[in-house]
Design a protein around this motif. Structure first.
Motif, PDB file in Angstrom:
ATOM      1  N   ARG A  76      20.241  11.931  51.349  1.00 37.13           N
ATOM      2  CA  ARG A  76      20.694  11.403  49.953  1.00 37.13           C
ATOM      3  C   ARG A  76      21.856  10.054  50.211  1.00 37.13           C
ATOM      4  NH1 ARG A  76      24.143  10.415  46.148  1.00 37.13           N
ATOM      5  NH2 ARG A  76      25.751  11.304  47.153  1.00 37.13           N
ATOM      6  N   ASN A  77      22.890  10.426  50.742  1.00 40.68           N
ATOM      7  CA  ASN A  77      23.792   9.540  51.102  1.00 40.68           C
ATOM      8  C   ASN A  77      23.316   8.292  51.759  1.00 40.68           C
ATOM      9  OD1 ASN A  77      25.748  11.098  50.111  1.00 40.68           O
ATOM     10  ND2 ASN A  77      26.427  11.882  51.938  1.00 40.68           N
ATOM     11  N   GLU A  78      22.452   8.295  52.663  1.00 40.11           N
ATOM     12  CA  GLU A  78      21.702   7.227  53.317  1.00 40.11           C
ATOM     13  C   GLU A  78      21.005   6.312  52.188  1.00 40.11           C
ATOM     14  OE1 GLU A  78      19.696   8.607  56.641  1.00 40.11           O
ATOM     15  OE2 GLU A  78      21.372   8.802  57.478  1.00 40.11           O
ATOM     16  N   THR A  79      20.157   7.124  51.622  1.00 43.88           N
ATOM     17  CA  THR A  79      19.671   6.526  50.565  1.00 43.88           C
ATOM     18  C   THR A  79      20.233   5.658  49.343  1.00 43.88           C
ATOM     19  OG1 THR A  79      17.545   8.059  50.654  1.00 43.88           O
ATOM     20  CG2 THR A  79      17.493   6.955  48.978  1.00 43.88           C
ATOM     21  N   ALA A  80      21.477   6.357  48.823  1.00 50.06           N
ATOM     22  CA  ALA A  80      22.467   5.956  48.077  1.00 50.06           C
ATOM     23  C   ALA A  80      22.687   4.556  48.643  1.00 50.06           C
ATOM     24  CB  ALA A  80      23.439   6.840  47.787  1.00 50.06           C
ATOM     25  N   ASN A  81      23.232   4.555  49.884  1.00 46.49           N
ATOM     26  CA  ASN A  81      23.775   3.319  50.362  1.00 46.49           C
ATOM     27  C   ASN A  81      22.771   2.089  50.427  1.00 46.49           C
ATOM     28  OD1 ASN A  81      26.237   4.575  50.703  1.00 46.49           O
ATOM     29  ND2 ASN A  81      25.689   5.205  53.114  1.00 46.49           N
ATOM     30  N   ASN A  82      21.346   2.575  50.727  1.00 44.88           N
ATOM     31  CA  ASN A  82      20.428   1.705  51.040  1.00 44.88           C
ATOM     32  C   ASN A  82      20.145   0.973  49.533  1.00 44.88           C
ATOM     33  OD1 ASN A  82      20.174   1.675  53.669  1.00 44.88           O
ATOM     34  ND2 ASN A  82      18.535   3.355  53.527  1.00 44.88           N
ATOM     35  N   LEU A  83      20.233   1.917  48.473  1.00 45.40           N
ATOM     36  CA  LEU A  83      20.085   1.425  47.051  1.00 45.40           C
ATOM     37  C   LEU A  83      21.175   0.447  46.846  1.00 45.40           C
ATOM     38  CD1 LEU A  83      18.425   1.330  44.544  1.00 45.40           C
ATOM     39  CD2 LEU A  83      19.620   3.700  44.106  1.00 45.40           C
ATOM     40  N   SER A  84      22.470   1.065  46.994  1.00 44.56           N
ATOM     41  CA  SER A  84      23.571  -0.057  46.693  1.00 44.56           C
ATOM     42  C   SER A  84      23.506  -1.313  47.290  1.00 44.56           C
ATOM     43  CB  SER A  84      24.998   0.587  47.210  1.00 44.56           C
ATOM     44  OG  SER A  84      25.048   1.722  46.571  1.00 44.56           O
ATOM     45  N   LYS A  85      22.961  -1.273  48.671  1.00 48.23           N
ATOM     46  CA  LYS A  85      22.998  -2.720  49.220  1.00 48.23           C
ATOM     47  C   LYS A  85      21.712  -3.578  48.750  1.00 48.23           C
ATOM     48  CE  LYS A  85      24.127  -1.056  53.826  1.00 48.23           C
ATOM     49  NZ  LYS A  85      23.847  -0.458  55.176  1.00 48.23           N
ATOM     50  N   GLY A  86      20.473  -2.801  48.385  1.00 50.20           N
ATOM     51  CA  GLY A  86      19.295  -3.350  47.695  1.00 50.20           C
ATOM     52  C   GLY A  86      20.089  -4.073  46.253  1.00 50.20           C
ATOM     53  N   ILE A  87      20.669  -3.530  45.589  1.00 53.54           N
ATOM     54  CA  ILE A  87      21.175  -3.672  44.354  1.00 53.54           C
ATOM     55  C   ILE A  87      22.069  -5.169  44.447  1.00 53.54           C
ATOM     56  CG2 ILE A  87      22.645  -3.241  42.259  1.00 53.54           C
ATOM     57  CD1 ILE A  87      21.413  -0.197  42.369  1.00 53.54           C
ATOM     58  N   ALA A  88      23.037  -4.968  45.666  1.00 53.83           N
ATOM     59  CA  ALA A  88      23.736  -6.292  45.848  1.00 53.83           C
ATOM     60  C   ALA A  88      22.925  -7.352  46.150  1.00 53.83           C
ATOM     61  CB  ALA A  88      24.747  -5.797  46.983  1.00 53.83           C
ATOM     62  N   GLN A  89      21.754  -7.254  47.034  1.00 55.27           N
ATOM     63  CA  GLN A  89      20.926  -8.262  47.253  1.00 55.27           C
ATOM     64  C   GLN A  89      20.334  -8.632  46.157  1.00 55.27           C
ATOM     65  OE1 GLN A  89      18.491  -6.446  50.431  1.00 55.27           O
ATOM     66  NE2 GLN A  89      19.855  -7.238  52.078  1.00 55.27           N
ATOM     67  N   LEU A  90      19.982  -7.999  45.255  1.00 60.93           N
ATOM     68  CA  LEU A  90      19.226  -8.415  44.088  1.00 60.93           C
ATOM     69  C   LEU A  90      20.075  -9.278  43.116  1.00 60.93           C
ATOM     70  CD1 LEU A  90      16.704  -8.046  42.185  1.00 60.93           C
ATOM     71  CD2 LEU A  90      17.657  -5.974  41.393  1.00 60.93           C
ATOM     72  N   GLU A  91      21.301  -8.792  42.943  1.00 61.96           N
ATOM     73  CA  GLU A  91      22.125  -9.538  42.253  1.00 61.96           C
ATOM     74  C   GLU A  91      22.459 -10.962  42.997  1.00 61.96           C
ATOM     75  OE1 GLU A  91      23.300  -8.964  39.206  1.00 61.96           O
ATOM     76  OE2 GLU A  91      21.855  -7.059  39.264  1.00 61.96           O
ATOM     77  N   LYS A  92      22.718 -11.066  44.149  1.00 62.67           N
ATOM     78  CA  LYS A  92      22.808 -12.270  44.952  1.00 62.67           C
ATOM     79  C   LYS A  92      21.748 -13.021  44.514  1.00 62.67           C
ATOM     80  CE  LYS A  92      23.552 -13.865  49.547  1.00 62.67           C
ATOM     81  NZ  LYS A  92      23.644 -13.491  50.895  1.00 62.67           N
ATOM     82  N   MET A  93      20.348 -12.575  44.635  1.00 57.77           N
ATOM     83  CA  MET A  93      19.192 -13.557  44.535  1.00 57.77           C
ATOM     84  C   MET A  93      19.263 -14.069  42.983  1.00 57.77           C
ATOM     85  SD  MET A  93      18.082 -13.768  47.449  1.00 57.77           S
ATOM     86  CE  MET A  93      16.481 -14.812  47.185  1.00 57.77           C
ATOM     87  N   LYS A  94      19.599 -13.239  42.313  1.00 65.92           N
ATOM     88  CA  LYS A  94      19.556 -13.651  40.727  1.00 65.92           C
ATOM     89  C   LYS A  94      20.662 -14.543  40.408  1.00 65.92           C
ATOM     90  CE  LYS A  94      17.920  -9.347  38.442  1.00 65.92           C
ATOM     91  NZ  LYS A  94      18.036  -8.208  37.612  1.00 65.92           N
ATOM     92  N   GLY A  95      21.719 -14.456  41.465  1.00 69.40           N
ATOM     93  CA  GLY A  95      22.628 -15.656  41.194  1.00 69.40           C
ATOM     94  C   GLY A  95      22.101 -17.026  41.665  1.00 69.40           C
ATOM     95  N   LYS A  96      21.514 -16.814  42.718  1.00 71.58           N
ATOM     96  CA  LYS A  96      20.805 -18.187  43.673  1.00 71.58           C
ATOM     97  C   LYS A  96      19.997 -18.586  42.682  1.00 71.58           C
ATOM     98  CE  LYS A  96      21.235 -17.169  48.425  1.00 71.58           C
ATOM     99  NZ  LYS A  96      20.698 -17.182  49.678  1.00 71.58           N
TER     100      LYS A  96
END
Length: 101
Positions: A76-96
């Motif tokens: 669960r912790n690994e999945t939560a970390n991957n999800l957090s990274k994915g959300i950060a990447q998504l926000e970065k792409m939306k900013g671009k």
């Protein structure tokens, strides 16, 4: 070769504008495709995390072995970390995407 200097300047400017518009369109499309991919991946991770939380809660209720609970918590912790990274990447792409003009 057959155009005079004024025509060359006129058409060069038009070609530059067309190329610029194409670059913008192409880059926006590329970013939108990446955003869609990230959204799908994040959705899968979110569902996986929910399932792991459910399994973890059931394991705790049934007083399962400590090793099983630890393995579920780790997953669960690994999945939560991957999800957090994915959300950060998504926000970065939306900013671009909002920067492209």
């Amino acid at each position: 070769d057959e155009m005079d200097a004024n025509q060359v300047i006129k058409y060069t400017s038009s070609a530059d504008k067309l190329l610029q518009k194409f670059k913008i369109f192409f880059y926006q499309k590329w970013i939108q495709d990446k955003i869609e991919l990230l959204e799908k991946e994040n959705s899968k991770l979110s569902k996986k995390e929910s399932k792991l939380i459910s399994k973890l809660n059931k394991a705790k209720e049934k007083n399962s072995s400590a090793s099983k609970i630890a393995a579920l918590e780790k997953a669960r912790n690994e999945t939560a970390n991957n999800l957090s990274k994915g959300i950060a990447q998504l926000e970065k792409m939306k900013g671009k995407l909002s920067e492209v003009k």
